[in-house]
Design an enzyme around this catalytic site. Sequence first.
Site, PDB file in Angstrom:
ATOM      1  N   HIS A 119       0.844  -1.196   0.000  1.00  0.00           N
ATOM      2  CA  HIS A 119       0.000   0.000   0.000  1.00  0.00           C
ATOM      3  C   HIS A 119       0.875   1.239   0.000  1.00  0.00           C
ATOM      4  O   HIS A 119       1.838   1.340   0.762  1.00  0.00           O
ATOM      5  CB  HIS A 119      -0.909   0.007   1.233  1.00  0.00           C
ATOM      6  CG  HIS A 119      -1.660   1.300   1.411  1.00  0.00           C
ATOM      7  ND1 HIS A 119      -1.530   2.104   2.528  1.00  0.00           N
ATOM      8  CD2 HIS A 119      -2.544   1.932   0.591  1.00  0.00           C
ATOM      9  CE1 HIS A 119      -2.303   3.176   2.390  1.00  0.00           C
ATOM     10  NE2 HIS A 119      -2.934   3.089   1.238  1.00  0.00           N
ATOM     11  N   SER A 120       0.586   2.186  -0.885  1.00  0.00           N
ATOM     12  CA  SER A 120       1.228   3.492  -0.895  1.00  0.00           C
ATOM     13  C   SER A 120       2.754   3.357  -0.929  1.00  0.00           C
ATOM     14  O   SER A 120       3.302   2.811  -1.877  1.00  0.00           O
ATOM     15  CB  SER A 120       0.756   4.291   0.327  1.00  0.00           C
ATOM     16  OG  SER A 120       1.066   5.653   0.202  1.00  0.00           O
ATOM     17  N   MET A 121       3.469   3.829   0.098  1.00  0.00           N
ATOM     18  CA  MET A 121       4.925   3.723   0.134  1.00  0.00           C
ATOM     19  C   MET A 121       5.382   2.286  -0.054  1.00  0.00           C
ATOM     20  O   MET A 121       6.361   2.014  -0.759  1.00  0.00           O
ATOM     21  CB  MET A 121       5.455   4.262   1.463  1.00  0.00           C
ATOM     22  CG  MET A 121       6.958   4.070   1.668  1.00  0.00           C
ATOM     23  SD  MET A 121       7.487   4.387   3.379  1.00  0.00           S
ATOM     24  CE  MET A 121       6.863   2.878   4.201  1.00  0.00           C
TER      25      MET A 121
END
Length: 282
Positions: free
Chosen positions: A103-105
């Site tokens: 997720h994301s980073m």
Amino acid sequence: MQFNFEREYQLQINGKRVSVIEWGDINAEPVLCMHGWLDNAATFHYIAPFLESKYRLIAFEMPGHGQSEHLSPDADYQFVSGVAVIDAVLNTLKIDQCKFIGHSMGGALGLLYAGAIPERFSKLALIDSMGALTASENDAASQLKDAIEQRKKATGNKRYFADLEIAAKARAHVSELGWQTLYPLIERGVMLTDQGYQWSSDARLKRASWLRMTEAQHDAILDKVVAEILFLKAKNGILNQFPIENRTNRLRHLKEIDCEGGHHFHMQYPEQTAKLIIEFLE
């Protein structure tokens, strides 16, 4: 305690303690799971129950996040160094190849790692993530200046909270999620002190990076990715403000799906998200 999992342990990575949460049979096919910036392993709390019957989910917490140890005072958090942590976790757990959820980073670092060492990940499910933030080479000097000046300033004091509900409501002010949904993430992201609960994340994570890759450098890494990619893009997420078509077009085996919700839609709509991920991983 709301955050539910089956196993927790620590790995020694470069002399620092990295915390790991697992769900599922330890002998099942491994899937490495990586959280977003200033989040922790509890980001997978809601989707894990739908996946744990088929896979061994391994969610590690990056240094300075969750319950992992902070870097030493003389060290510095640099975004791209996260690929070394991924590599060390895989090697320590003796996993030659696996599937990945980020997720994301976490998704951004997983994608970079898949370009650097293509044989380690066979499939990547990216939740509102499509690579790293980049900058023009013309911005390098100003980026360095900002990083230097920022590090001269004293790190701000963290807030204290009387209980977890208050902490969750404080986080909800800067999130698209309600405090009840955020609760497991908060529960995992605090430490208890004599003065109350305090965020466990390292305040230095908010410092600017010394340098960012250029888009051309980023493209060269994506060109090396051979794994299959599932890109789950939030309809109301953070990627809507960035032009990412060039990146998605470069990835050879990519399937993109628009998903209802915001940046943490996997916590808002876990069953729908898990269904898409299971269909892809299988």
